[in-house]
Write a protein that holds these residues in place. Structure first.
Motif, short mmCIF file in Angstrom:
data_model
loop_
_atom_site.label_atom_id
_atom_site.label_comp_id
_atom_site.label_asym_id
_atom_site.label_seq_id
_atom_site.Cartn_x
_atom_site.Cartn_y
_atom_site.Cartn_z
N PHE A 1 29.36 70.52 59.70
CA PHE A 1 29.95 69.27 59.22
C PHE A 1 31.47 69.35 59.33
O PHE A 1 32.12 68.46 59.90
N SER B 1 33.62 67.28 62.13
CA SER B 1 34.46 66.16 61.70
C SER B 1 35.90 66.38 62.13
O SER B 1 36.56 65.45 62.60
N GLY C 1 24.40 68.56 60.15
CA GLY C 1 25.82 68.71 59.81
C GLY C 1 26.70 68.14 60.91
O GLY C 1 27.67 67.42 60.65
N THR C 2 26.36 68.44 62.18
CA THR C 2 27.11 67.92 63.31
C THR C 2 27.09 66.39 63.29
O THR C 2 28.12 65.74 63.47
N LEU D 1 26.52 64.32 60.72
CA LEU D 1 27.28 63.77 59.59
C LEU D 1 28.79 63.88 59.85
O LEU D 1 29.55 62.95 59.57
N GLY D 2 29.20 65.02 60.40
CA GLY D 2 30.62 65.22 60.68
C GLY D 2 31.14 64.20 61.68
O GLY D 2 32.21 63.62 61.50
N MET E 1 34.32 66.30 52.83
CA MET E 1 33.38 67.40 52.56
C MET E 1 32.84 67.31 51.13
O MET E 1 31.63 67.18 50.94
N ILE F 1 29.06 66.21 50.99
CA ILE F 1 28.23 67.41 50.88
C ILE F 1 27.92 67.79 49.43
O ILE F 1 26.78 68.12 49.10
#
Lengths: 201, 245
Positions: free
Chosen positions: B66, B70, B144-145, B147-148, B165, B169
């Motif tokens: 994430f 991002s 995570g990728t 969402l980032g 974050m 998260i």
């Protein structure tokens, strides 16, 4: 400039580039575009930057890869960065990074090259060299080069000028014709005279 | 989409990372150090280490990917390279798949190391297969990728991107069942936790921990995490605009 490339949102009116509406997918490989700020990856070397953009423009293996390699080497030589080919873009000076950005645009041998203030912040020698390069590219490859600039002595080097002020085109023609029409000695004086005339009316 | 362009993009992202060995070291080593720390924090209660350790194996890749994605995509947006790429014949899918592939590779290395360390050095006691742990870890990394990539569209600086974050998260971390089983939470919170993807990541890990075979619940959890990741990736693709003001 961004409207011509097709990256500007909310453009009204019609704008055709090479007989297609601006921004159509078909144009993306036919137009080269250099933004005002150098848009390259600072954490890649000059060669790696160009190799990536070349792979986006002309993907494939085998012969395509060989051609890509040649194009990359030629583009680096075009902007006189051969000695810096393996330096990280982030460690180069502002002018050098501008040239990397320009080299990216020269990669695919585009039919139209859109340059947004390409010589800002460069020293006189480099500016002259770049203008020589623009003329060579235009003459040898038949590329149409569209340059935006605030600096009127650069405008003298172009074949055709469009003088714009607050979104209106004040004049359109060759530098010589423009000077003759306004009776001014330089393009800068001609431009100022046209602006004053427009303001007066 | 074009396979060569996707691979070229993934190779480029990895090359960028290679010029930054410190980041790679942090990404790979920090989860291992945390697990090591945790093992000795729970020195007296190995059962607690088993359940928390297994959950964390799923959570670490999610958080790392994430953050990395991002910041990386935000840099791409602010440096002008995104505008340049989108003015070229590059599909949005190529760019996103390229990023997912590059960071996915990194996630495999990270998860493999963390899983290996936990199982064979720290004595994490897992009933099921280590491959299933790795699979969930990988799906988490993909989430995570995704969402980032998605939140990077809403941040205008790296400073803001880092603030996302805790916003994105931490609530998931609190509600995912890591600290207390989800069915013991206040019902409203349990309902919220039911729609957060990280809950299913942790549930999946717990399934592997407790059961020797592939269970139906595990498959459901894995499918939900993967589905969420793909959904958010699609949303992320929608935030990549060829035309910007």
């Amino acid at each position: 400039m961004r409207a011509i490339v097709g990256t500007q949102a909310r453009v009204t009116g019609t704008l055709d580039v090479l007989d297609h509406p601006a921004g159509t997918p078909e144009l993306r490989s036919r137009i080269g575009y250099v933004t005002q700020d150098p848009s390259v990856y600072d954490d890649l070397t000059v060669r790696q930057n160009l190799e990536y953009f070349a792979a986006v423009l002309a993907p494939g293996r085998g012969r395509a890869a060989t051609r890509r390699h040649e194009n990359v080497t030629r583009a680096i030589a075009d902007v006189d960065l051969t000695t810096h080919a393996d330096a990280l873009a982030g460690t180069l000076s502002g002018g050098q990074r501008n040239r990397v950005s320009l080299a990216v645009a020269l990669l695919g041998a585009p039919e139209v090259l859109v340059l947004d203030e390409p010589t800002v912040g460069l020293d006189p020698v480099l500016r002259r060299d770049l203008w020589d390069l623009f003329h060579t590219v235009a003459a040898d490859r038949g590329t149409t080069i569209l340059v935006s600039s605030h600096v009127m002595d650069e405008a003298e080097r172009c074949h055709r000028l469009l003088l714009m002020r607050e979104g209106e085109i004040l004049a359109d023609g060759a530098p010589d014709a423009l000077r003759a029409r306004t009776g001014a000695e330089t393009v800068e004086a001609a431009f100022l005279r046209l602006v004053d005339e427009a303001n007066a009316s | 989409m074009n396979l060569h362009r996707t691979l070229a993009t993934a190779a480029r992202v990895l090359r960028q990372l290679r010029h930054d060995p410190r980041s790679i070291a942090l990404m790979i080593l920090v989860p291992c150090v945390m697990l090591l720390l945790l093992r000795y924090v729970f020195d007296g209660s190995p059962d607690t280490f088993d359940s928390i350790g297994a959950s964390l194996l799923g959570i670490f890749p999610l958080i790392t990917m994430f953050l990395v994605t991002s910041i990386a995509t935000l840099r791409e947006r602010t440096s002008g390279t995104l505008e340049r790429l989108l003015a070229m014949p590059l599909g949005k899918g190529d760019l996103i798949a390229g990023y997912a592939l590059a960071f996915g590779t990194l996630a495999v290395v990270q998860s493999a190391l963390a899983t290996g360390l936990s199982l064979w050095v720290l004595g994490l006691d897992v009933t099921g297969s280590a491959w299933l742990l790795l699979l969930v870890a990988l799906l988490d990394a993909l989430l995570g990728t995704a969402l980032g990539l998605f939140v990077s569209a809403f941040a205008s600086s790296e400073f803001q991107a880092v603030q996302f974050m805790p916003a994105v998260i931490f609530p998931q971390l609190l509600l995912c069942g890591l600290f207390t089983p989800r069915d013991q939470m206040q019902p409203a919170l349990e309902a919220v936790s039911n729609v957060l993807p990280m809950s299913y990541a942790v549930d999946g890990m717990t399934e592997v921990l407790r059961h020797p075979d592939l269970t139906g619940d595990f498959v459901r959890d894995a499918v939900i995490v993967a589905g969420c990741a793909l959904l958010v990736l699609a949303l992320g693709a929608a935030t990549l605009r060829r035309r910007t003001p």
